[in-house]
Design an enzyme around this catalytic site. Structure first.
Site, PDB file in Angstrom:
ATOM      1  N   ASP A   1     -23.700  14.272   9.292  1.00 43.24           N
ATOM      2  CA  ASP A   1     -24.762  14.734  10.184  1.00 43.24           C
ATOM      3  C   ASP A   1     -24.174  15.902  10.995  1.00 43.24           C
ATOM      4  O   ASP A   1     -22.946  16.090  11.033  1.00 43.24           O
ATOM      5  CB  ASP A   1     -25.175  13.584  11.108  1.00 43.24           C
ATOM      6  CG  ASP A   1     -26.051  14.037  12.251  1.00 43.24           C
ATOM      7  OD1 ASP A   1     -27.034  14.753  11.988  1.00 43.24           O
ATOM      8  OD2 ASP A   1     -25.746  13.683  13.422  1.00 43.24           O
TER       9      ASP A   1
ATOM     10  N   ASP B   1     -25.822  17.521  14.421  1.00 43.67           N
ATOM     11  CA  ASP B   1     -26.007  17.445  15.878  1.00 43.67           C
ATOM     12  C   ASP B   1     -25.492  16.117  16.418  1.00 43.67           C
ATOM     13  O   ASP B   1     -25.937  15.048  15.998  1.00 43.67           O
ATOM     14  CB  ASP B   1     -27.486  17.629  16.231  1.00 43.67           C
ATOM     15  CG  ASP B   1     -27.973  18.999  15.810  1.00 43.67           C
ATOM     16  OD1 ASP B   1     -27.382  19.986  16.263  1.00 43.67           O
ATOM     17  OD2 ASP B   1     -28.914  19.077  14.994  1.00 43.67           O
TER      18      ASP B   1
HETATM   19  C1  XBP Z   1     -31.020  16.574  15.252  1.00 44.62           C
HETATM   20  C2  XBP Z   1     -32.384  16.950  15.613  1.00 44.62           C
HETATM   21  C3  XBP Z   1     -32.732  18.365  15.662  1.00 44.62           C
HETATM   22  C4  XBP Z   1     -32.124  19.147  16.776  1.00 44.62           C
HETATM   23  C5  XBP Z   1     -32.854  20.458  16.950  1.00 44.62           C
HETATM   24  O1  XBP Z   1     -30.975  15.217  14.817  1.00 44.62           O
HETATM   25  O2  XBP Z   1     -33.221  16.118  15.840  1.00 44.62           O
HETATM   26  O3  XBP Z   1     -34.120  18.432  15.812  1.00 44.62           O
HETATM   27  O4  XBP Z   1     -32.228  18.429  18.002  1.00 44.62           O
HETATM   28  O5  XBP Z   1     -32.894  21.179  15.765  1.00 44.62           O
HETATM   29  P1  XBP Z   1     -29.885  14.695  13.781  1.00 44.62           P
HETATM   30  P2  XBP Z   1     -34.241  21.939  15.288  1.00 44.62           P
HETATM   31  O6  XBP Z   1     -28.546  14.893  14.414  1.00 44.62           O
HETATM   32  O7  XBP Z   1     -30.188  13.225  13.606  1.00 44.62           O
HETATM   33  O8  XBP Z   1     -30.046  15.457  12.487  1.00 44.62           O
HETATM   34  O9  XBP Z   1     -34.891  22.506  16.497  1.00 44.62           O
HETATM   35  O10 XBP Z   1     -33.732  22.996  14.331  1.00 44.62           O
HETATM   36  O11 XBP Z   1     -35.103  20.893  14.616  1.00 44.62           O
HETATM   37 MG    MG Z   2     -27.091  13.478  15.080  1.00 48.86          MG
END
Ligand code: XBP
Ligand code: MG
Length: 264
Positions: free
Chosen positions: A9, A11
């Site tokens: 993953d 973020d």
């Molecule tokens: C990450 C997200 C993303 C980011 C923003 O979740 O939910 O939406 O917060 O990115 P995970 P975008 O780590 O579970 O993948 O604005 O490009 O969607």
């Molecule tokens: Mg995440």
């Protein structure tokens, strides 16, 4: 089956991107569009329950002004805001505003050296992944990953397992030969739903979430002066999470026909 691929993953897992990256970028986009919208650190933490930036904005807008959010122009505004937000986010990352979490570069380097394949499974926009990998690991880094599954490539975002199914298909691999790395309950649900064993390294917005389905649950990957702590498939553990440790855990799994047995 031995361990052949690590699927990360982005973020919260590779880097703490949300509070000082995505959140700031959303707020800058709102201001650019002359909107009096603003997401505080604590409100943003709650909004993270909705994965996907466009989905998150629409959810929040519906709570604030359901009529406007259901209007004919709403989808286009959300798309335009999101494009602006992505430009702000990639600029923040390119300026060096976000570093990798401790131990991430080490583990990726060890996997590359050992020929263990790498992949990404994330909800965030592809441009954000490229910006983070190049900004932290160098211009070649996106090429180290055999597959980058990101953003709208599957319509149903985490906690749906679709992005992991997509990545496994692209890799041509059985879930049993891979490990997922996640930081959140939504991410764990997604990876687990695709049959993956998951190493959780919870972060600033996800500590305290429910992770009992995780294969391992650690407070990070650890560094020499700050070892990680948590629960491994072999019991309580502390140390530096490296590839050898993962291979040891994986072999123990195979020997006991453990977590992956249901796929054999
Ligand atoms: C990450 C997200 C993303 C980011 C923003 O979740 O939910 O939406 O917060 O990115 P995970 P975008 O780590 O579970 O993948 O604005 O490009 O969607
Ligand atoms: Mg995440």
């Amino acid at each position: 089956m031995t361990l052949e691929a690590l699927i990360f993953d982005v973020d919260g897992t590779l880097a703490e991107t949300e509070r000082d990256g995505h959140r700031v970028a959303f707020n800058r986009a709102f201001a650019d569009f002359g909107l009096d919208w603003y997401w505080s650190e604590s409100e943003y933490g709650e909004l993270l329950a909705v994965t996907g930036g466009k989905e998150r904005m629409l959810h929040w807008w519906r709570g604030r002004d359901p009529q406007a959010a259901a209007g004919a122009g709403a989808p286009a505004l959300v798309r335009a805001l999101h494009e602006r937000k992505t430009a702000h986010y990639t600029a923040i990352v390119a300026e060096g505003g976000i570093g990798l979490r401790p131990g991430v570069a080490r583990l990726i380097g060890q996997a590359r050296a050992a020929g263990v394949r790498l992949a990404i499974a994330t909800t965030t926009t592809p441009a954000n992944v490229t910006a983070l990998l190049t900004g932290t690991l160098g211009a070649d880094a996106p090429g180290w990953f055999d597959c980058i599954g990101a953003g709208d490539i599957v319509p149903a975002k985490k906690p749906a397992p679709d992005i992991y199914h997509w990545v496994l298909r692209e890799l041509g691999m059985d879930a049993c030969a891979c490990l997922a790395f996640e930081d959140s309950a939504a991410g764990l649900t997604a990876a687990d739903g695709a049959g993956l064993r998951t190493v959780i390294t919870a972060g600033e917005y996800t500590r305290g979430q429910e992770f009992s389905a995780a294969w391992a649950e650690l407070d990070g990957l650890g560094e020499a002066d700050a070892p990680a702590r948590g629960r491994s498939p072999l019991g309580d553990w502390h140390g530096l999470l490296d590839l050898d440790t993962l291979l040891t855990w994986d072999r123990a799994d195979a020997a006991t026909a453990g977590a992956c047995a249901r796929f054999r």
